[in-house]
Design an enzyme around this catalytic site. Sequence first.
Site, PDB file in Angstrom:
ATOM      1  N   LYS A  18       0.841  -1.177  -0.045  1.00  0.00           N
ATOM      2  CA  LYS A  18       0.033   0.087   0.173  1.00  0.00           C
ATOM      3  C   LYS A  18       0.816   1.242   0.012  1.00  0.00           C
ATOM      4  CE  LYS A  18      -2.105  -1.434   3.842  1.00  0.00           C
ATOM      5  NZ  LYS A  18      -1.422  -2.555   3.934  1.00  0.00           N
ATOM      6  N   ARG A  94     -10.894  -0.186   8.382  1.00  0.00           N
ATOM      7  CA  ARG A  94     -10.487  -1.672   8.492  1.00  0.00           C
ATOM      8  C   ARG A  94     -11.547  -2.536   9.433  1.00  0.00           C
ATOM      9  NH1 ARG A  94      -4.292  -2.201   8.276  1.00  0.00           N
ATOM     10  NH2 ARG A  94      -3.543  -0.096   7.733  1.00  0.00           N
ATOM     11  N   ARG A 168      -1.110  -9.654  12.744  1.00  0.00           N
ATOM     12  CA  ARG A 168      -1.468  -8.680  11.783  1.00  0.00           C
ATOM     13  C   ARG A 168      -2.263  -9.245  10.399  1.00  0.00           C
ATOM     14  NH1 ARG A 168       3.868  -5.704  10.571  1.00  0.00           N
ATOM     15  NH2 ARG A 168       2.727  -4.610   8.937  1.00  0.00           N
TER      16      ARG A 168
END
Length: 221
Positions: A18, A94, A168
């Site tokens: 990203k 998110r 993560r």
Amino acid sequence: TTKRPLRVMIAGAPAAGKGTQCEKIVEKFNLVHISVGDLLREQVQQGTPAGKKAKDFMDQGVLVPDEVVVEMVKSRLAGDDVQQRGWLLDGYPRSASQAEAIEAEGIRPDIFLLIDVPAELLVERVVGRRMDPQTGAIYHLKYKPPPAEIMDRLVQRSDDTEEKCKTRLETHFKNVDSVIGYYRDCLCEIEGDHSMEAVASAISAALDQAYAKIGDPLEDF
Ligand code: AP5
């Protein structure tokens, strides 16, 4: 007539690329890059109350609570530069609740880019990543080797270990479908397991198309 600027969301697993791609998008489209991870790391570094709340969550590789993140993003999106140049929102929303929070404000993207990278590649990308604290530039020991003369000053993010990366990744894969659900109408999946340049040109083409679809200000009514 002048068109309004683009509004872009970019999502993807940890180390999907990203940040790397946002740099290229900004060069071409001059959008304001809002990286929620970068904003949070700044707060942590400055030791602000928000940073103090965020730190443990970030170190564990889980989402920072909405009470810290949502207002931060909303106020950044309201900035004059963002209104004028358009936005590239990186790492938000998110979760469903984060998507709801900006839906309620009528904030929607023209395009939602999702960078897809197979999970087995992501760990290698995470552990090989290094950052130059002087310039903020992101390198990779194998895929984007840093110049020898800056090697000594490079740093590794505290959450870039194999163990934290696993958490993560789990956080990402647990949440991503519910987020995508809000943006099906403008979802654009990008294959992220190619060279940085190849990924950049796929994204660039998608953004050109999205921009072409924006009507002039009158037609927008
Ligand atoms: P954040 O900083 O957003 O981390 P992330 O999502 O895990 O993403 P990364 O920054 O790790 O990766 P990237 O996709 O930008 O990859 P990069 O381009 O660097 O978030 C950190 C934390 O903050 C979260 O865990 C959470 O705690 C908190 N947070 C953030 N947003 C939040 C929110 N909305 N709500 C709550 N909490 C939030 O690339 C990675 C490496 O691979 C680099 O070394 C690069 O050189 C290399 N690379 C890139 N592209 C390629 C390619 N095509 N081929 C080979 N190598 C490549």
